[in-house]
Design a protein around this motif. Structure first.
Motif, PDB file in Angstrom:
ATOM      1  N   THR A 178       0.837  -1.210   0.000  1.00 42.74           N
ATOM      2  CA  THR A 178       0.000   0.000   0.000  1.00 42.74           C
ATOM      3  C   THR A 178       0.871   1.258   0.000  1.00 42.74           C
ATOM      4  N   HIS A 179       1.976   1.240   0.759  1.00 46.25           N
ATOM      5  CA  HIS A 179       2.879   2.401   0.772  1.00 46.25           C
ATOM      6  C   HIS A 179       3.522   2.602  -0.597  1.00 46.25           C
ATOM      7  N   LEU A 180       3.948   1.504  -1.235  1.00 47.72           N
ATOM      8  CA  LEU A 180       4.527   1.616  -2.572  1.00 47.72           C
ATOM      9  C   LEU A 180       3.492   2.144  -3.570  1.00 47.72           C
ATOM     10  N   GLY A 181       2.259   1.684  -3.461  1.00 52.44           N
ATOM     11  CA  GLY A 181       1.198   2.200  -4.323  1.00 52.44           C
ATOM     12  C   GLY A 181       1.001   3.690  -4.130  1.00 52.44           C
ATOM     13  N   GLU A 182       1.021   4.132  -2.869  1.00 51.43           N
ATOM     14  CA  GLU A 182       0.850   5.558  -2.573  1.00 51.43           C
ATOM     15  C   GLU A 182       2.016   6.374  -3.139  1.00 51.43           C
ATOM     16  N   ALA A 183       3.256   5.877  -2.955  1.00 48.74           N
ATOM     17  CA  ALA A 183       4.433   6.604  -3.430  1.00 48.74           C
ATOM     18  C   ALA A 183       4.419   6.736  -4.950  1.00 48.74           C
ATOM     19  N   HIS A 184       4.125   5.644  -5.678  1.00 49.10           N
ATOM     20  CA  HIS A 184       4.077   5.713  -7.143  1.00 49.10           C
ATOM     21  C   HIS A 184       2.928   6.601  -7.616  1.00 49.10           C
ATOM     22  N   ALA A 185       1.829   6.619  -6.888  1.00 51.15           N
ATOM     23  CA  ALA A 185       0.712   7.495  -7.256  1.00 51.15           C
ATOM     24  C   ALA A 185       1.112   8.959  -7.140  1.00 51.15           C
ATOM     25  N   ILE A 193      -5.738  -2.802   5.848  1.00 49.20           N
ATOM     26  CA  ILE A 193      -5.098  -2.802   4.529  1.00 49.20           C
ATOM     27  C   ILE A 193      -6.126  -2.483   3.446  1.00 49.20           C
ATOM     28  N   GLN A 194      -7.302  -3.104   3.527  1.00 50.99           N
ATOM     29  CA  GLN A 194      -8.331  -2.858   2.521  1.00 50.99           C
ATOM     30  C   GLN A 194      -8.761  -1.394   2.525  1.00 50.99           C
ATOM     31  N   GLU A 195      -8.896  -0.837   3.722  1.00 59.11           N
ATOM     32  CA  GLU A 195      -9.288   0.576   3.820  1.00 59.11           C
ATOM     33  C   GLU A 195      -8.244   1.479   3.157  1.00 59.11           C
ATOM     34  N   LYS A 196      -6.958   1.276   3.456  1.00 63.25           N
ATOM     35  CA  LYS A 196      -5.893   2.095   2.877  1.00 63.25           C
ATOM     36  C   LYS A 196      -5.851   1.936   1.359  1.00 63.25           C
ATOM     37  N   LEU A 230      -6.656   4.002  -4.208  1.00 60.35           N
ATOM     38  CA  LEU A 230      -7.220   3.722  -5.530  1.00 60.35           C
ATOM     39  C   LEU A 230      -8.252   4.776  -5.932  1.00 60.35           C
ATOM     40  N   ALA A 231      -9.044   5.229  -4.963  1.00 63.03           N
ATOM     41  CA  ALA A 231     -10.026   6.286  -5.238  1.00 63.03           C
ATOM     42  C   ALA A 231      -9.328   7.580  -5.645  1.00 63.03           C
ATOM     43  N   LYS A 232      -8.229   7.917  -4.965  1.00 59.86           N
ATOM     44  CA  LYS A 232      -7.486   9.139  -5.301  1.00 59.86           C
ATOM     45  C   LYS A 232      -6.889   9.046  -6.705  1.00 59.86           C
ATOM     46  N   ILE A 233      -6.364   7.860  -7.053  1.00 58.31           N
ATOM     47  CA  ILE A 233      -5.771   7.675  -8.383  1.00 58.31           C
ATOM     48  C   ILE A 233      -6.828   7.858  -9.474  1.00 58.31           C
ATOM     49  N   ASP A 234      -7.986   7.214  -9.309  1.00 60.48           N
ATOM     50  CA  ASP A 234      -9.040   7.335 -10.320  1.00 60.48           C
ATOM     51  C   ASP A 234      -9.588   8.755 -10.391  1.00 60.48           C
ATOM     52  N   ASN A 235      -9.627   9.428  -9.264  1.00 58.99           N
ATOM     53  CA  ASN A 235     -10.079  10.820  -9.265  1.00 58.99           C
ATOM     54  C   ASN A 235      -9.101  11.700 -10.046  1.00 58.99           C
TER      55      ASN A 235
END
Length: 633
Positions: A267-274, A301-304, A309-314
């Motif tokens: 999740t942290h890696l996903g956030e950093a790449h986003a 984990i699911q919440e994060k 994912l919502a921020k990326i799609d937005n």
């Protein structure tokens, strides 16, 4: 903050078997320990053999270790219901073997499981039990680990100053030769500072932990050092550096094989790449994390993952999918109690308050009758004096009046005794009601919750691979419904008899209540306390807690407010309680105000306090002034 949980578990399996123990059991334990990281299922199977052999030979210490280590393996596999089962079963054998360190370690590990499940009242209870044993046996290393765990508890409820104070205590008593534990503590101190937005201080502590990791060969410490630097650079906006350290931590995690931390790193890696707009990589990491979170039932984990994912799609203007992910994110924050249980709780509340009010009325009636007796006695004395100085006729009249007044006194004394008996009966009923509430809470938690846990364990053991698609949906729905039922029963149990009132003082109990409401409701509730330390009778603390609980519940149900404030001010033997909100207000003179407000006024009368209510379209303020001299312990 799950660092201490893993650290404590890695220490316990290394305890040597005492001289004279069964050689065969020891060999099985050593063999199973070797499989814990690579093949946990195999490790559990061997621990089971060790337990059976220990039982046959009445080797209590071997039975304890077999069960306790099975609990550790289930914890690492995120099978928390099973972990609790084995830990509790092991306690009986540590007592038989007269092995206090094992008992204390089991208490701590049970607390660790409850911490990860979010049951903070039980966490504190089990940690305190473990600390008492460690103090007796003077085990400073285990005490330091337990202080770390307590720090993690306060971190979970966002009390970071208390978190730091316990970490500082841990650092003071940790053995200087235990560089691994010292490194873990420094890492936790850095995490605590980062949560208080003190990033320079956080980096200082992380650097100390990194320096110590160079002197010990420990994959877990290496993992946490890399993970901590990754989180630091993520918070400070250095996303490329964050990705570098998070990838190093991900590689080190392969050695310790921890699914929770792998999913958290993803999740942290996903956030950093986003953040650097590498959306394809971000989506890949987040969906893998989401899959692991769903598989292991890790709601955090699911919440994060859903949120990022919502921020990326937005950001990519995929608003429909962003809205879907945001709703899924919010679902993990919201929780509803079963309506039938709510009605049952309401019934107990009303019965309790009715008996409380009857008790107060009976007490007031008794006081009035005692005052009337005093008046009658004084009047009788006056009549006697008048009769002694008068004529015989007046004397006879005085005797008659005396007899009449004496008869009235006797009658009033009989009524007073009857009233006093009524008060005793009412007090016994209230005490019985409190015990019944506690019994019901205990039965709900230990009875129904235990049964649900066993049901879930048995259902989870079914292999879903052979199911049809429709049966698989039913299977997943059943597991989800069981999780919801367990959560509902736990919340109902705590509503009936809040453990925080027994484990903490009044101020900490109210603070925890406000924090929990903040976590599960859209209203922002602030809590403030000023003045001297507050010491009251337990029944008075309960009355104050129930008043604030009722006021906050009314705000959430009726006020349509966005903010609320709970403030306690203790100065000069006066306790001022203020609860206010920015909602729509209500008519304070209306006769239609519900039983909730009547309950509040009844408790205020019990505390011999004054209540002032101001309400308008801009909000409502309840101000309660308590004279502490009238409520001294």
């Amino acid at each position: 903050m799950r660092l201490q949980f893993i650290f404590l578990l890695t220490v316990l399996p290394l305890i040597a078997v005492a001289q004279g123990d069964s050689i065969e059991v020891k060999a099985l334990l050593d063999e199973a320990y070797g499989y814990e990281d690579t093949d946990p299922t195999k490790a559990l199977e061997i621990y089971g053999k060790a337990y059976n052999l220990s039982e046959e030979s009445a080797y209590d210490l071997g039975a304890f270790r077999s069960l306790h280590y099975s609990g550790i393996v289930h914890s690492n596999m995120v099978n928390y219901d099973s972990a609790l089962h084995y830990y509790r079963k092991s306690l009986a054998f540590s007592d038989k073997a007269k092995y206090p360190k094992g008992t204390a370690a089991t208490y701590i590990n049970i607390g660790n499981v409850y911490q990860f499940l979010g049951d903070y009242d039980r966490v504190a209870d089990y940690y305190l039990k473990g600390i008492k044993v460690f103090e007796v046996i003077k085990d400073s290393a285990s005490m330091a680990v337990t202080y770390e765990n307590l720090a993690a508890l306060f971190s979970s409820v966002k009390q970071h100053q208390k978190e730091m104070s316990y970490l500082e205590k841990a650092l003071l008593i940790v053995p200087k030769a235990n560089l691994e534990l010292m490194g873990m503590i420094y890492g936790d101190m850095g995490l605590s500072q980062s949560k208080m937005d003190n990033l320079p201080k956080a980096l200082e502590y992380f650097t100390k932990a990194d320096s110590l990791s160079k002197y010990v060969d420990n994959p877990k410490l290496d993992f946490f050092v890399q993970r901590n630097f990754g989180e630091y650079y993520l918070l400070s906006g250095s996303y490329q550096k964050a990705i570098l350290f998070l990838n190093r931590a991900l590689k080190t995690n392969e050695k310790i094989n921890d699914p929770y931390y792998r999913s958290l790193l993803l999740t942290h890696l996903g956030e950093a790449h986003a953040m650097i707009k590498e959306y394809s990589k971000a989506n890949s990491y987040l969906k893998e994390a989401l899959e692991m979170g769903q598989k292991n039932k890790i709601k955090e984990i699911q919440e994060k993952a859903y949120y990022t994912l919502a921020k990326i799609d937005n950001d990519q203007k995929n608003y429909q999918r962003a809205y879907k992910y945001l709703n899924l994110h919010m679902n993990f924050k919201d929780s509803l109690l079963n309506e039938a249980y709510l009605k049952q709780i309401s019934l107990f509340e009303k019965q309790y308050e009715t008996e409380k009010k009857d008790n107060e009325i009976a007490s007031q009636k008794l006081q009035l009758q005692e005052k009337e007796n005093d008046i009658l006695k004084k009047k009788n004395q006056y009549n006697l004096a008048l009769g002694g100085g008068g004529f015989i006729l007046l004397g006879c009249l005085g005797l008659w009046l005396f007899y009449r007044q004496r008869q009235k006194i006797k009658n009033n004394e009989i009524l007073a005794l009857q009233s006093q008996q009524e008060v005793v009966k009412l007090e016994a009923l209230i005490d019985g009601e409190e015990k019944e509430r506690n019994r019901l809470a205990q039965d709900l938690h230990d009875g129904i919750n235990g049964d649900l846990a066993v049901i879930k364990y048995k259902i989870s053991s079914i292999e879903p691979d052979k199911f049809s698609k429709k049966e698989k949906i039913f299977y997943d729905d059943a597991i989800s419904m069981l999780d919801n039922a367990v959560e509902q029963v736990r919340r109902i149990s705590h509503n009936l008899a809040p453990p925080s009132l027994h484990n903490f003082d009044l101020i900490e109990a109210i603070q925890q209540f406000c924090s929990k409401q903040n976590a599960s409701n859209p209203i922002n509730i602030s809590f403030q306390y000023f003045g001297n330390r507050l010491v009251l009778k337990k029944e008075n603390e309960t009355a104050i807690y129930r008043i604030i609980q009722e006021l906050i519940n009314n705000i959430m149900k009726h006020a349509n407010a966005t903010e609320a404030l709970v403030q306690l001010n203790n100065h000069d033997d006066k306790l001022i309680i203020t609860v206010e909100d920015n909602g729509q207000g209500f008519d304070t003179k209306s006769t239609e105000n519900g039983i909730g407000l009547q309950n509040i006024k009844s408790r205020v009368d019990f505390l011999k306090a004054n209540l002032d209510i101001n309400s308008s379209a801009k909000g409502t303020t309840f101000c309660i002034e308590i004279d502490l001299k009238k409520n001294k312990k």
